[in-house]
Design an enzyme around this catalytic site. Structure first.
Site, short mmCIF file in Angstrom:
data_model
loop_
_atom_site.label_atom_id
_atom_site.label_comp_id
_atom_site.label_asym_id
_atom_site.label_seq_id
_atom_site.Cartn_x
_atom_site.Cartn_y
_atom_site.Cartn_z
CE LYS A 261 -3.91 1.71 1.83
NZ LYS A 261 -3.87 2.95 2.00
NE ARG A 281 -10.67 9.02 -1.85
CZ ARG A 281 -10.98 8.24 -1.27
NH1 ARG A 281 -10.81 7.76 -0.45
NH2 ARG A 281 -12.03 8.05 -0.52
CD GLU A 311 -1.48 6.69 -3.45
OE1 GLU A 311 -2.72 5.62 -3.94
OE2 GLU A 311 -1.34 6.64 -2.65
CG PHE A 350 -2.53 0.97 -8.37
CD1 PHE A 350 -4.03 0.43 -7.99
CD2 PHE A 350 -2.41 1.10 -7.20
CE1 PHE A 350 -5.07 1.22 -7.71
CE2 PHE A 350 -2.49 1.83 -6.41
CZ PHE A 350 -4.30 2.91 -6.28
CD GLU A 426 -0.92 4.40 4.07
OE1 GLU A 426 -0.91 4.49 2.71
OE2 GLU A 426 -1.82 5.14 4.55
CE LYS A 431 -5.95 -3.10 -5.01
NZ LYS A 431 -4.68 -2.85 -6.71
CE LYS A 448 -8.76 1.11 4.44
NZ LYS A 448 -8.89 2.46 4.30
CE LYS A 450 -4.75 2.84 6.46
NZ LYS A 450 -4.90 3.52 6.97
P1 ATP Z 1 -6.59 5.51 3.42
O1 ATP Z 1 -6.98 6.59 4.61
O2 ATP Z 1 -6.12 4.02 4.00
O3 ATP Z 1 -5.53 4.98 2.36
P2 ATP Z 1 -8.40 5.55 1.90
O4 ATP Z 1 -10.22 6.45 2.29
O5 ATP Z 1 -8.37 7.11 0.79
O6 ATP Z 1 -7.72 4.95 3.18
P3 ATP Z 1 -9.10 3.07 0.40
O7 ATP Z 1 -10.02 3.58 -0.78
O8 ATP Z 1 -9.86 2.52 1.93
O9 ATP Z 1 -8.91 4.90 0.14
O10 ATP Z 1 -7.70 2.07 0.26
C1 ATP Z 1 -7.13 1.97 -1.09
C2 ATP Z 1 -6.32 3.56 -1.11
O11 ATP Z 1 -5.16 3.71 -0.61
C3 ATP Z 1 -5.98 4.03 -1.93
O12 ATP Z 1 -6.95 5.22 -2.34
C4 ATP Z 1 -5.30 4.42 -2.83
O13 ATP Z 1 -4.81 5.68 -2.55
C5 ATP Z 1 -4.09 4.29 -2.04
N1 ATP Z 1 -3.44 3.01 -2.60
C6 ATP Z 1 -1.77 2.49 -2.37
N2 ATP Z 1 -1.64 1.94 -2.72
C7 ATP Z 1 -2.45 0.64 -3.56
C8 ATP Z 1 -3.05 -0.21 -3.94
N3 ATP Z 1 -1.62 -0.91 -4.64
N4 ATP Z 1 -3.92 -0.67 -4.31
C9 ATP Z 1 -5.08 0.14 -4.45
N5 ATP Z 1 -4.71 1.68 -3.59
C10 ATP Z 1 -3.42 1.70 -2.87
#
Ligand code: ATP
Length: 614
Positions: A261, A281, A311, A350, A426, A431, A448, A450
């Site tokens: 992540k 986003r 990312e 990704f 992080e 998936k 996810k 963490k």
């Molecule tokens: P967080 O604060 O945990 O990043 P979030 O609410 O922004 O959460 P989520 O969809 O819940 O978003 O968690 C996925 C987020 O992780 C994505 O929005 C992306 O920004 C980030 N990310 C980092 N690496 C990856 C990856 N390999 N695949 C998907 N998402 C990833």
């Protein structure tokens, strides 16, 4: 359900009617009644040819037709003071500027709610009769507010709005400007009541105007629309799971990929020939990434038209690794200004959502990985792809952790997660390789994981040196603390100076927080920056984030808090100590520990270095 047969023009509808709807919805408890009132308003007062004029005022945070206003509470308060012709030293001006600390009434009931504090001030200067502002006029003035470049122009637009409204209406306009109406009804409910296909269409276009224009008739269903290049799509999201076991159970029987992540900005890259967009986003187009990235994208994304999901990060060429979170903007600006740096923007793709003339979100992730390999030519440290057995892993040195891997059992997931933690990533994302990419979905195709907050125990015991007022429920009361670490004292003496370290608010129950605050209250001293400097025994930077609302006048009367945090620390540009904590939380209050036993800076630095392995 009534059909939209009204002949009223939305533009000519008085804003007072919409303001009454807002009042009604915010006071009503049940969701179904809120929804039906909204429907009635649309049917009675809006024309189908122009639903957008009203809907953009109801969902202001989704409206991308006008730019941002550049007016958060602090600037808005100054602009309102000027628009109302008030003296900056007047009690009401003070109230607006210090909206977090309390309104006029003795109970401070409005403290922490900017629009209510503003209404209190406006009430004394505005009548109760509406000025007759129409929705059309309001949109015109809001356009002007967004496009005006200096505060003077913004102030005159606000003055015009104040002239044409009563206090209630102006209060709602302020909430529209701040893009949060606090109506207690979800965006999903509004969309659903508007048209059964509205949410779907918005998810793939992020275009509220288009949704309002295409879905005029609630009874006519709209064929599901696919994504297109140039229109931001609401991202697929990840569901949080507590541990590897839960993750594995949830994806039971599926073919699973585990990925690192990455900790950067989620960005969707839309390439159309030489035209490249970078949607965040919140579907804002981050054109500042263009200078550092667009040439790379144009040259190395081999299809003319393509949407990548990934990312945006910063790659440090001297350390040969990704830089820690938080420097994207600085590096984007450096690229724009042509400055030399060891750091550069690097995009990690990704996923791929569109290739050539077709959306590929309906294909499986496994197929999309294949497409990523074909379409994107990786450039080390600039443009990477995250696919199992290739992409970023191709640069992996023996012993270095993988960035992406197919997991065959739970042990694989656990091992990958452990390595990610050791690498101070992080977290990880799991998936389902057989899943399609679905806009705005958080149903568990992506999971996810963490690291839990590490308990630093007695090691991270910091002293409260200041307090910040809260907002909302805790408006007017200290709700967060500035904590400091001691300057290491000479042997057998008490510390004399405390270095500011981090701001922390989460972790305590309301009751625990109340107890700490009431114990410290006798020692609060109002921070009168810049008139008065902080108490001499505190070392702080001049950064505004580090300006608490109150100081603790006597450190020897203060209280120690045990702080836990995400395992990583961040090098601090905001606080005086060289490192601060990421996502700090109060673990417990150390009433058992006297003030002088708080951690000292040197010990903390040693702790950081030992956990970093340096
Ligand atoms: P967080 O604060 O945990 O990043 P979030 O609410 O922004 O959460 P989520 O969809 O819940 O978003 O968690 C996925 C987020 O992780 C994505 O929005 C992306 O920004 C980030 N990310 C980092 N690496 C990856 C990856 N390999 N695949 C998907 N998402 C990833």
């Amino acid at each position: 359900m009534a059909s939209s047969s009204s002949s009223s023009s939305t533009e000519h509808t008085k804003f007072s009617i919409l303001a009454s709807l807002f009042n009604w919805i915010s006071k009503t408890k049940t969701s179904s009644r809120k929804r039906s009132k909204f429907r009635k308003f649309i049917d009675t007062f809006c024309s189908p040819s122009d639903y957008f004029s009203a809907v953009r005022l109801i969902l202001p945070h989704l409206d991308r037709e006008r730019g941002t206003y550049g007016l958060k509470e602090s600037v808005l308060s100054v602009s309102l003071i000027e628009a109302l012709g008030m003296s900056r030293d007047s009690p009401d001006a003070f109230k607006l500027i210090n909206w977090r600390k309390g309104g006029a009434n003795a109970t401070g009931a409005n403290a922490g709610n900017f629009s209510l504090v503003a209404a209190e001030v406006l009430q004394r200067r505005q009548g109760t009769t509406s000025g007759g502002l129409t929705i059309g006029e309001l949109n015109g003035l809001l356009d002007k507010l967004a496009s005006s470049e200096n505060r003077g122009e913004k102030t005159s637009v606000l003055a015009a709005l104040i002239n044409k409204t009563n206090t209630q209406e102006m209060m709602w306009i302020i909430m529209i400007i701040l893009k949060d109406l606090k109506l207690g009804i979800s965006e999903k409910s509004i969309f659903h009541e508007f048209h059964p296909d509205a949410e779907d269409l918005f998810n793939v276009t992020c275009d509220l105007k288009l949704v309002c224009e295409k879905l005029r008739d609630r009874n006519q269903r709209h064929k599901r629309q696919d994504i297109e290049v140039g229109k931001a799509v609401r991202p697929q999201l990840a569901m949080r799971v507590s541990d590897a076991h839960a993750a594995w159970k949830k994806l039971h029987g599926k073919e699973v990929v585990v990925e690192c992540k990455f900790d950067g900005d989620r960005i969707q890259i839309h390439k159309n020939g030489a035209n490249v967009h970078y949607f965040s986003r919140n579907f804002l187009d981050h054109s500042e990434y263009a200078h550092g990235m667009s040439d790379i994208i144009v040259q190395n994304v081999l299809d003319e038209r393509c949407i990548l999901d990934g990312e945006m990060l910063v790659w440090d060429t001297s350390l040969n690794r990704f830089a820690e979170f938080g420097s994207n903007q600085e590096i984007a600006n450096a690229a724009r200004d042509g400055l030399d740096s060891d750091r550069q923007l690097c995009y990690v793709a990704f996923d791929i959502l569109y290739v050539g003339d077709t959306s590929v979100i309906h294909q499986t992730l496994k197929e999309r990985h294949e497409l990523l390999r074909k379409v994107v030519k990786p450039v080390k440290g600039r443009l990477e792809i995250l696919v199992p057995n290739g992409g970023l892993n191709a640069h992996r040195l023996p012993g270095e952790p993988y960035s992406s891997l197919i997991a065959y059992n739970m042990d694989d997931v656990e091992k990958f997660f452990k390595e990610a933690i050791e690498n101070r990533d992080e977290g990880i994302v799991l998936k389902d390789l057989g899943s399609k990419w679905e806009p705005s979905d958080r149903s568990g195709k992506w999971l996810k994981l963490k690291p839990e907050y590490v308990r630093a125990g007695s090691d991270l015991d910091a002293l409260i040196i200041g307090g910040y007022y809260g907002s909302g429920r805790r408006g007017g009361e200290v709700a967060q603390f500035l904590v400091g670490l001691a300057e290491r004292p000479a042997h057998n003496t008490y510390p004399r100076r405390f270095i500011s370290f981090c701001r922390v608010g989460n972790g305590l129950s309301d009751e625990e927080l109340d107890t700490v605050v009431s114990k410290l209250k006798p020692y609060f001293r109002k921070n009168e920056y810049p008139k008065k400097s902080p108490p001499s025994f505190y070392q702080v930077t001049n950064n505004s984030k580090e300006r608490p609302d109150v100081w603790i006048e006597n450190p020897d009367k203060s209280i120690i808090l045990s702080i836990t945090s995400d395992i990583r620390t961040i090098s601090s540009v905001v606080f005086s100590a060289p490192y601060s904590l990421r996502f700090p939380r109060i673990d417990r209050v150390r009433y058992d520990k006297p003030w002088h036993e708080c951690l000292d800076v040197q010990s903390f630095i040693e702790l950081v270095h030992s956990s970093n392995g340096t």
